[in-house]
Write an enzyme that holds these catalytic residues in place. Structure first.
Site, short mmCIF file in Angstrom:
data_model
loop_
_atom_site.label_atom_id
_atom_site.label_comp_id
_atom_site.label_asym_id
_atom_site.label_seq_id
_atom_site.Cartn_x
_atom_site.Cartn_y
_atom_site.Cartn_z
N GLU A 1 -4.64 7.74 -3.12
CA GLU A 1 -5.20 6.49 -2.61
C GLU A 1 -5.49 5.52 -3.77
OE1 GLU A 1 -5.73 4.58 1.02
OE2 GLU A 1 -4.98 6.61 0.62
N HIS B 1 0.84 -1.21 0.00
CA HIS B 1 0.00 0.00 0.00
C HIS B 1 0.88 1.26 0.00
CE1 HIS B 1 -3.73 2.25 1.22
NE2 HIS B 1 -2.82 3.07 1.69
N GLU B 2 1.83 1.31 0.92
CA GLU B 2 2.68 2.51 1.01
C GLU B 2 3.57 2.65 -0.21
OE1 GLU B 2 1.79 4.59 3.05
OE2 GLU B 2 0.59 3.29 4.35
#
Lengths: 489, 489
Positions: free
Chosen positions: B284, B254-255
């Site tokens: 996002e 995700h990061e």
């Protein structure tokens, strides 16, 4: 708010921004991804610009004119703010920018020239740096001594003439001691390989044992050992080498001396002009007394010997006495940063005389290498073999740090004075150190020197703590006694 | 220099200082000694003050009035600078200071209240934050919609009404899908303990395999995973838990999505207003498509299964298909950050409606807990058991982040649109992912979305990349297809 209060609020914010700039430097040497350098250059330039604008803000001058100090510490704050403001105001912005640009470039050129053993490749940049620093010195000196004006940046209230006199006293006794020692048998060397993670572990243990506060600091590996930050966040770095654990341990202890100074300053001065070490000389006095008078003492090395045996097993040294001799070996060499206690100051004297001549215009940059080599042969008795062991060995001149070198030797002189007083004040010192317990010694230094931060002028803080006017005799007496006994002179 | 050039020089220096402020935040969560917090607060306040002064500098207004853009990118730079300058100018300095002070305090109060399960202890601070943010919203909106004005900070050029319409389309299909899935047998769980340093090692391997550039970044452990920085220095953190390696791996992926966005922006925009992600929603979209559509796909989890078997041995899952089901388990729970792909957006809708009501003045802070619990029971079918699983679970409102939550769901919507286009553009996608090779997928995202930085408005960059007007259908189609197949619906 009164003018004093407004000035202090401004100074605190400037100090906080200065801490940020320092931490960017720490990050660059420890954590920064390798591809981030160009962006970091922009970031560092941006914060330097902010700091310069704040330091030259005319409002500071107005506040200074109107401010009244509420007490002794307040008066010292005003003294430091005024000193910084007047210095910054004397240097034209164009000159400050030219210096920043030129020294940033010259450092890279120096590093390449050193790797290539090519003095000529560095000379054009060095000429520019010398010319700009002389121009800056003239602007700062306002008719006074140019070199003194540069020295003031690192060691306020000390003159080059004073330093020269001190060095004249030191040289003959150091040379005599060195000659006597070098005629004696050479101590044993360490043998074998020393696991680097075990070195780091023992290194952190040493840091704690010297009173370094890990709640307000951390120890990381970097190419060059350094201490950075003030107050509640003072970080150190060290390095490891599988062949030479002493480099790691004594780098750590040295940096812990610097860091403890910053950590132990009176919290009332946090993020103010008094909230940092008062001069490079006093700073170096702390790192040197931790490293040498305490860390290389017979008592402490006895304890360290046991720690190293526990961590690494047998490394070829039979007992504490032999280990003490190994730690304190006086050896021929070219490199200042690797020099022993006896010879270190001779390296500094060489640089001091050469850089004074450069700044005075008595030595041309083109003649520097020859001057260095002649002087080295005269002082050390053998020839420089290559520029990286000679005039290219130190980074300082490439960065424009003229006036900085003598503070290393002053630190040793101050450490000598402090150690003499410390032995009087802490009669159980040897017994403590033999247990690896430095609490009484470092507590005395924290109380007598470190907590004052910038409250007193450099020589004053040393004089108050040691009870004598600072001079080289205690250091020379200590060195003659220590190495006389060690080498059976 | 032209007005445009002067403005850009100023903007670049501001961007560099903003990067420094961000890096202080990173340091605080990863490296900072624990006792340094009070000093760090002063440092952060000092740099925030510098940034605020630069952003409201009247000279920026003068330059903006006179500047002419040389090209399309220049016009976008002016648009971003103008937007930031006008926003900052609309908020009175006293209000900005009150917000900074109050939210800094409220965050600590929230953390304690959450630990104590004591909503009442948090309400006085939350009331203050709500009142100040409403005041700010009114100042920003200048007669327009207050919530839209707050949303503009995180997702420019999108209205709350648009979002509400999107959510109305999504809710029934998500609820139906969730109900169907929860009627089916629950997949297997992981068993055993997973060595944390092996998790970090595989985590770094995953980061690299997703195209994260370690020359311009680094991976560290922190309490909360995050990505920070832009351009040449973009760092991520992850966390480890011996029971749950997925938390580590999918936090990392995700990061990496966030970080790759910042790393891949056109270098021509480095340290300028265009040199960072254009909105939180688009940000996002990158983290979610990396994490979910790619990272939780059947193909990629097949490869990950092999990697995990190699790293950890047998962990109770027989084969790739069972592993895929385990990774994508839909489960009952209270916590948004732990929610699966099906239910995540339902959490966001709850917060969106509640915070809109708070900002509109239709919901009193005193009634928030009851409103949350009623709504949760209605949306999820079971009762909140304690406040830390309910209205105290998220940090956002304590920090004043009203208008931020919907960007998480917008990110999912955008990711759905992008994934539909990506599958068309990269026909070999599944075969690549089955080898752990994301190069074609991440390359397409870098080229279509990431490199543009702030050049286009958020919906525009998604529309250009996906070839359709952004809407929730592709996401819903993807979820229904994926979970329909997984759960045999």
């Amino acid at each position: 708010m009164s003018a004093f209060e407004q000035l202090m609020a401004h100074a605190r914010e400037t100090a906080a921004l200065d801490q940020i700039a320092g931490r960017l430097g720490w990050d660059q040497e420890t954590m920064m991804p390798r591809g981030a350098a160009p962006q970091r250059a922009e970031e560092s330039a941006a914060i330097a610009g902010v700091l310069h604008a704040r330091r030259t803000d005319p409002q500071v001058g107005d506040w200074l004119a109107a401010a009244e100090a509420p007490d002794e510490a307040g008066a010292a704050q005003l003294r430091e703010i005024r000193r910084s403001f007047e210095r910054t105001a004397r240097v034209p912005a164009d000159l400050a920018r030219a210096l920043a640009r030129t020294t940033a470039r010259a450092q890279g050129v120096w590093a390449e020239a050193r790797a290539d053993e090519d003095v000529a490749a560095f000379l054009p940049d060095l000429k520019e740096v010398v010319a700009l620093r002389r121009e800056e010195g003239q602007a700062l000196a306002q008719g006074g001594d140019l070199y003194d004006a540069l020295l003031e940046e690192y060691e306020p209230a000390t003159s080059a003439a004073q330093i020269a006199e001190t060095f004249d006293t030191m040289r003959p006794r150091l040379v005599a001691l060195r000659s006597a020692v070098l005629d004696r048998p050479v101590p044993q060397r360490l043998e074998g390989q020393f696991d680097e993670s075990a070195q780091m572990k023992l290194s952190r243990h040493l840091a704690r044992s010297f009173g370094y506060d890990m709640a307000h600091g951390r120890v990381d590996k970097a190419v060059h050992p350094f201490s950075s930050g003030s107050g509640l966040d003072v970080r150190i770095t060290t390095r490891t080498n599988p062949d030479d654990p002493f480099n790691c341990f004594y780098s750590t202890i040295h940096e812990v001396g610097h860091a403890a100074y910053e950590q132990n300053i009176d919290r009332a001065y946090l993020l103010t002009p008094l909230g940092r070490g008062v001069s490079m000389g006093v700073h170096e006095s702390q790192s040197r007394i931790y490293e040498n008078q305490l860390g290389r003492s017979r008592a402490f090395t006895g304890w360290l010997f046991g720690q190293m045996r526990a961590a690494f097993g047998d490394f070829g040294i039979a007992d504490e006495d032999a280990f003490y001799a190994t730690v304190n070996t006086v050896h021929r060499g070219y490199i200042r940063t690797e020099a022993d206690e006896v010879q270190y100051n001779l390296h500094i004297m060489l640089r001091f005389d050469l850089e004074r001549a450069l700044m005075a215009g008595d030595l041309a940059v083109d003649d520097l290498e020859a001057a260095w080599n002649d002087r080295f042969a005269a002082d050390f008795g053998y020839q420089v073999d290559k520029p990286s062991n000679g005039c290219l060995q130190d980074v300082h001149w490439s960065v424009g740090l003229f006036g900085y070198f003598p503070t290393y030797a002053l630190g040793n002189v101050y450490a000598g004075c402090l150690y003499q007083a410390l032995r009087q004040a802490v009669p159980g010192l040897e017994a403590d150190l033999a247990q690896g317990d430095t609490a009484a010694a470092t507590g005395w230094l924290a109380d007598q020197v470190q907590r004052h931060g910038g409250l007193y002028a450099p020589r004053e803080v040393i004089a108050r703590a040691s009870g004598i006017e600072p001079g080289p005799e205690p250091l020379l007496d200590y060195l003659e006694a220590k190495f006389g006994a060690l080498y059976d002179l």
